[in-house]
Write a protein that holds these residues in place. Structure first.
Motif, PDB file in Angstrom:
ATOM      1  N   ARG A 234      37.065  32.731  33.292  1.00  0.00           N
ATOM      2  CA  ARG A 234      37.265  33.915  34.140  1.00  0.00           C
ATOM      3  C   ARG A 234      38.677  33.957  34.714  1.00  0.00           C
ATOM      4  NH1 ARG A 234      31.988  32.653  36.042  1.00  0.00           N
ATOM      5  NH2 ARG A 234      32.849  31.722  37.932  1.00  0.00           N
ATOM      6  N   ILE A 235      39.197  32.788  35.047  1.00  0.00           N
ATOM      7  CA  ILE A 235      40.589  32.746  35.533  1.00  0.00           C
ATOM      8  C   ILE A 235      41.529  33.270  34.449  1.00  0.00           C
ATOM      9  CG2 ILE A 235      42.462  31.207  36.207  1.00  0.00           C
ATOM     10  CD1 ILE A 235      40.396  29.442  37.588  1.00  0.00           C
TER      11      ILE A 235
ATOM     12  N   THR B  33      43.910  33.067  42.099  1.00  0.00           N
ATOM     13  CA  THR B  33      42.607  32.833  41.464  1.00  0.00           C
ATOM     14  C   THR B  33      42.062  31.436  41.728  1.00  0.00           C
ATOM     15  OG1 THR B  33      43.717  32.164  39.429  1.00  0.00           O
ATOM     16  CG2 THR B  33      43.099  34.478  39.631  1.00  0.00           C
TER      17      THR B  33
ATOM     18  N   ARG C 216      49.435  35.716  40.322  1.00  0.00           N
ATOM     19  CA  ARG C 216      48.030  35.888  39.926  1.00  0.00           C
ATOM     20  C   ARG C 216      47.318  34.542  39.812  1.00  0.00           C
ATOM     21  NH1 ARG C 216      48.229  40.691  35.348  1.00  0.00           N
ATOM     22  NH2 ARG C 216      49.625  42.097  36.463  1.00  0.00           N
TER      23      ARG C 216
ATOM     24  N   GLU D 257      41.173  36.977  34.276  1.00  0.00           N
ATOM     25  CA  GLU D 257      41.604  37.674  35.484  1.00  0.00           C
ATOM     26  C   GLU D 257      43.128  37.832  35.552  1.00  0.00           C
ATOM     27  OE1 GLU D 257      39.436  39.006  37.402  1.00  0.00           O
ATOM     28  OE2 GLU D 257      40.889  39.878  38.767  1.00  0.00           O
ATOM     29  N   VAL D 258      43.853  36.781  35.157  1.00  0.00           N
ATOM     30  CA  VAL D 258      45.316  36.847  35.277  1.00  0.00           C
ATOM     31  C   VAL D 258      45.920  37.819  34.278  1.00  0.00           C
ATOM     32  CG1 VAL D 258      45.484  34.512  36.180  1.00  0.00           C
ATOM     33  CG2 VAL D 258      45.612  34.867  33.721  1.00  0.00           C
TER      34      VAL D 258
END
Length: 984
Positions: A897-898, A862, A858, A901-902
């Protein structure tokens, strides 16, 4: 006529009592948990409840019989049983009356009893009485006695009365219910009377002896020897040794000819029944009513009641399903429906040095507890807002503290003229107040400490803080038996004795609460889930000892108290935590607490050692705290064992053929009051440690052949207590290739293969000589290709494929040189998977490796193509992000956001969150090592502040640097990680 007049007088007295004490029905709230179709109860029209000898809970409904094992509810005997009207259990037997006949459940089997020609009474909740191996069934025409032979699996039946006896007593052929007393007598509702049949003799109570002409469908022998009877319109009691029944009909019971209501006795020897409005409980002198106002759903028509072996209470409602009254008999709860001005409760205090009425400060004023009626009554005060504190005045009254640091004087349930106010008035705010042994009132406000030597006589005196910290902000205070005052403040603990400040005890982050015990013990706590015991509090140099427990981690502490047992109580945002000096336990709504969100300072120990707890949704009372650690855990039951689609006998000595299929054990915890208990198992001789099962099911895989013993127990992970273990033993045969005949056959085959191998090798040697030169050339080319591949592998992590630490260090150093030369931003982020050690401990290292690989993938997905991702070691990763400027909000948002997201999608073990620590190249992070240290500090701050977030280190501007003459090697990109020696 005289009997009718007597009954009218009794009912009139009850009616007068109901008018004078109508609030008795408001005395307590019901903390109910509903069980319906989502939990496995397919039909919601309940008729009967029963608990068998093992501890299983049985529910008879309009469409089937259901069994609750403490975790699951499942339907039993789907084909044979439809509408179940009555249940009885004793001696390991379960007796059932259904529209399909009379049934006997034993040893996991259902068997019909009584001939099909016998007609049963299907609308009687007490159509069965049971004792040992015997059961008595109400039939059309009289009682039938059934005797079971459990070993042989057979039964026999006979009529209780002969035809001649029935001819003399025809009312015994028209029965509404039956009950067997401890002396062996059978009590029954016979016709429109109550009958007792014992040793061939019949005694009858009818209208001539004061029993109304009604059908008495429910009968109960109480623990005191009295007999209770219930009809659709009345409730009677025959006291032990008395000749006549006494009318105990509740004033609110208006009669309900369409429904049959039960009779049970709870663990506190109180009689319970029901009416059209809800549940009725006999308190010895009057009835206590529980209906819709107390939280009962639906129309309140309770058709079944059960007091289980843990002392809990279960209710069966038609159309609503099965209800568990959580904390019954252990907790009591009151809300604004019971007279409290507000359900938000801030403080409790009993006036008159603990002997007077209980006062409660709420979000809308003050109330006192009317113990006679079991309700709260408001006390009119000029201030109708939040009352945050109650302190005694030393004269039988109390001071009620408002949220604006004003104090109202209350005595004998009314407000006295005049009030106290701090010099700063409403601007001061209020933290807490304390009345010391010398009668002085101490008040802690925002940045100020005030003292009234004689409250109500003269102004307050300002008290400067300790030396060097005169403006200390205090939040809480307590007093030890030697007269020392302890204050919890912004910088830690401060002690004041004989008018002088003693040495302070600094606490990083400060202390929000402090409690003093009667033995001189002092305990402090912060809001952030940390607690400390003060060592040698009376000495010149006291110190702190940390009190650590998993139940406090991640909790917000709201209150603190040391009771007369020297137990420590902590109110938190997730329930009430108690520590007896050895064990810890979390008590929450699932066990009877009004609400998990407890209020600040809202703990109070009463004179009877019960504990009052204020929450944001009501006031709770733990009746007997000693039971928290004294309750024994039931022994679990191994219900079934399966391997693949085959069911295995749960008995000792079975021999099982070897297969690769797992063995699935189904365990019944048989515990209903504490859902945080867990099932544990071990294999003695193979694995001496206990393993926690994720559910009530156990999967056994990878078993080696031989004798195997499985032990299962119920454990409380908070207190360390556990039940007696249940066991299951069997022998697993070895696979065919590990048996003696297979070994001999393999030896013969090996000898033949050896000879053939020798001949084949000689032939191959000649062929290889011809190809040797060709192979040498090909091998040379392969070695050159392998050398190039090894160079790549040396820079990659074996598990995740990311850059390893060595390669990542080289990349970072090159990027630092490039960023400083080009004066471009460079950001380094260290990423740590939250609570990864728990993943390994709970799910094992293979699951942890799967999480690491998933997480690495992930991260790589990203980032940008020219970013670098590596693994520093264990669960710690690193992102090298050229051009990412943390001074720009959009770049910071991109990093956040990273982080989101992960963690968005679940991994193989569920959702896994992560913490980021980011730092940018600057004056204080001038090289790769400093940049790594700054990012690591930011990561530590992210984890300290609660994890699952991004923390930033603010970097100074990048200083200029003269470009180097040597060429810059190309930077590698992609996502890969690196191995370190251990895991975080």
């Amino acid at each position: 006529m005289r009997n009718a007049w007597s009954r009218a007088m009794v009912r009139g007295a009850w009616l007068l009592a109901s008018i004078l004490g109508s609030s008795a029905g408001w005395c307590e709230q019901m903390n109910l948990q509903e069980f319906g179709q989502p939990e496995g109860l397919g039909n919601l029209a309940l008729n009967a409840l029963q608990q068998d000898e093992q501890g299983f809970l049985w529910a008879g409904t309009d469409n089937g019989l259901y069994r609750h094992d403490g975790r699951r509810i499942e339907r039993i005997a789907t084909q044979e049983l439809r509408r179940v009207a009555a249940l009885a259990s004793d001696g390991g037997h379960l007796w059932i009356v259904s529209d399909t006949g009379a049934w006997w459940w034993h040893d996991g089997r259902l068997e019909r009893v009584l001939p099909r020609t016998v007609k049963l009474t299907e609308d009687a909740p007490m159509a069965i009485a049971a004792r040992g191996d015997e059961a008595w069934f109400v039939t059309i025409g009289g009682l039938q006695r059934v005797v079971a032979d459990r070993q042989a699996g057979t039964w026999s039946s006979t009529p209780v009365m002969t035809p001649e006896q029935l001819a003399r007593h025809p009312e015994m052929g028209r029965l509404a219910g039956v009950m067997r007393a401890r002396d062996g007598a059978l009590w029954a509702g016979c016709g429109e009377a109550i009958c007792r049949w014992h040793r061939g003799a019949l005694k009858q109570w009818d209208a001539r002896s004061g029993v109304p002409r009604q059908q008495w469908h429910a009968l109960l022998e109480a623990s005191d020897g009295s007999i209770w009877a219930r009809s659709t319109q009345a409730t009677l009691q025959l006291p032990a040794g008395a000749e006549g029944f006494v009318d105990r009909t509740a004033p609110s019971d208006r009669g309900d000819p369409m429904h049959r209501y039960p009779l049970v006795e709870d663990a506190s020897h109180r009689i319970l029944t029901a009416s059209q409005l809800g549940v009725l409980r006999w308190q010895g002198q009057r009835w206590q009513s529980f209906g819709k106002r107390q939280g009962l759903p639906g129309d309140g028509r309770v058709h079944a009641l059960l007091s289980d072996r843990e002392g809990g209470l279960w209710l069966g409602l038609r159309g609503t399903g099965l209800l568990q009254w959580r904390g019954y008999g252990r907790w009591e709860t009151w809300t604004d429906a019971d007279g409290l001005p507000s359900s938000v409760v801030w403080a409790m205090l009993r006036a008159g040095d603990g002997r007077g009425a209980l006062h409660v400060g709420t979000g809308r004023g003050l109330a006192t507890f009317d113990a006679a009626q079991g309700v709260f009554r408001g006390v009119p005060l000029p201030h109708t807002g939040d009352l945050y504190g109650l302190v005694p005045d030393g004269q039988g009254g109390l001071w009620a503290a408002t949220d604006v640091a004003t104090f109202h004087h209350v005595r004998d349930g009314r407000a006295l003229p005049g009030m106290l106010a701090t010099p700063g008035g409403t601007e001061d705010g209020f933290h807490w107040a304390l009345t010391s042994k010398d009668g002085a009132l101490w008040v802690m406000t925002l940045g100020k400490l005030h003292r009234w030597p004689e409250p109500g006589r003269g102004p307050a005196q300002p008290v400067p803080g300790p030396s060097g910290n005169a403006q200390e902000i205090f939040y809480d205070a307590c007093e030890t038996p030697d007269g020392s005052l302890w204050f919890a403040g912004h910088h830690g603990l401060a002690r004041r004795q004989a008018g002088q400040w003693g040495p302070s005890i600094p606490i990083e982050g400060g202390a929000a609460y402090v409690a003093c015990g009667k033995d001189g013990t002092v305990v402090a706590a912060s809001e952030a889930g940390q607690a400390w015991r003060v060592r040698a509090p009376a000495s010149a140099a006291p110190s702190l000892e940390a009190l650590e427990s998993p139940v406090l981690k991640g909790r917000l502490i709201m209150s603190l108290l040391i009771d007369s047992r020297r137990w420590l109580w902590l109110g938190t945002d997730a329930g009430l935590v108690v520590h007896d000096g050895t064990h810890w336990k979390l008590l929450d709504r699932s066990q009877g607490l009004a609400w998990n969100d407890t209020s600040g300072h809202a703990l109070y120990e009463d004179a009877d050692r019960s504990m009052w707890v204020g929450t944001s949704r009501g006031l709770s009372r733990l009746i007997d705290p000693a039971q928290v650690f004294a309750t024994a855990l039931p022994r679990p039951v191994l219900m079934s064992a399966t391997r693949g689609a085959r069911h295995l006998p749960v008995s000792e000595g079975e021999t099982l053929a070897w297969t690769r299929d797992r063995i699935h054990l189904r365990v019944a915890p048989l515990q209903f009051s504490d859902h945080r208990l867990r099932v544990e198992y071990r294999l003695p001789g193979r694995d001496e440690g206990w393993t926690a099962a994720g559910t009530a099911d156990i999967e056994l895989a990878g078993l080696e052949p031989g004798a195997i013993q499985v032990e299962v127990r119920l454990a409380d992970p908070e207190t360390g207590r556990h039940s007696a273990s249940a066991s299951f033993g069997f022998t697993l045969e070895p696979p065919w290739w590990r048996r003696p005949w297979a070994s001999a056959l393999a030896l013969v085959a090996l000898l033949g293969l050896s000879q053939g191998w020798h001949l084949w090798r000689r032939h191959q040697w000649r062929a290889r000589q011809a190809r040797l030169e060709q192979l040498v050339g090909e091998r040379t080319r392969e070695l050159e290709a392998s050398r190039a591949q090894l160079e790549v592998l040396a820079s990659r992590d074996a598990l995740t494929g990311l850059w390893n630490r060595r390669a990542l260090t080289e990349i970072l150093q090159r990027e630092v040189v490039r960023a400083r030369r080009a004066r471009t931003p460079l950001t380094l982020a260290i990423v740590d998977i939250d609570h990864f050690k728990q993943v390994n401990d709970t799910h094992g290292h293979p699951a942890g490796d799967a999480v690491l690989k998933d997480f690495a993938g992930r991260l790589g997905a990203t980032v940008r193509p020219y970013d670098a991702v590596g693994r520093l070691g264990g669960e710690e990763f690193c992102l090298v992000l050229p051009g990412l400027d943390l001074a720009q909000p959009e770049d910071r948002q991109r990093l956040r956001r990273i982080q989101v997201e992960v963690s968005r999608e679940p991994t193989v073990i569920g959702v896994v969150t992560s913490s980021f620590g980011a730092a940018m190249l600057g004056a204080d992070t001038a090289d790769a090592e400093q940049l790594l240290e700054a990012a690591d500090r930011a990561l530590y701050r992210a984890k300290r502040d609660g994890r699952n977030q991004v923390a930033f280190h603010e970097a100074a501007p990048v200083p200029p640097e003269v470009p180097e003459k040597s060429g810059e090697p190309p930077i590698a990109t992609g996502a890969v990680a690196v191995t370190d020696d251990g895991r975080r």
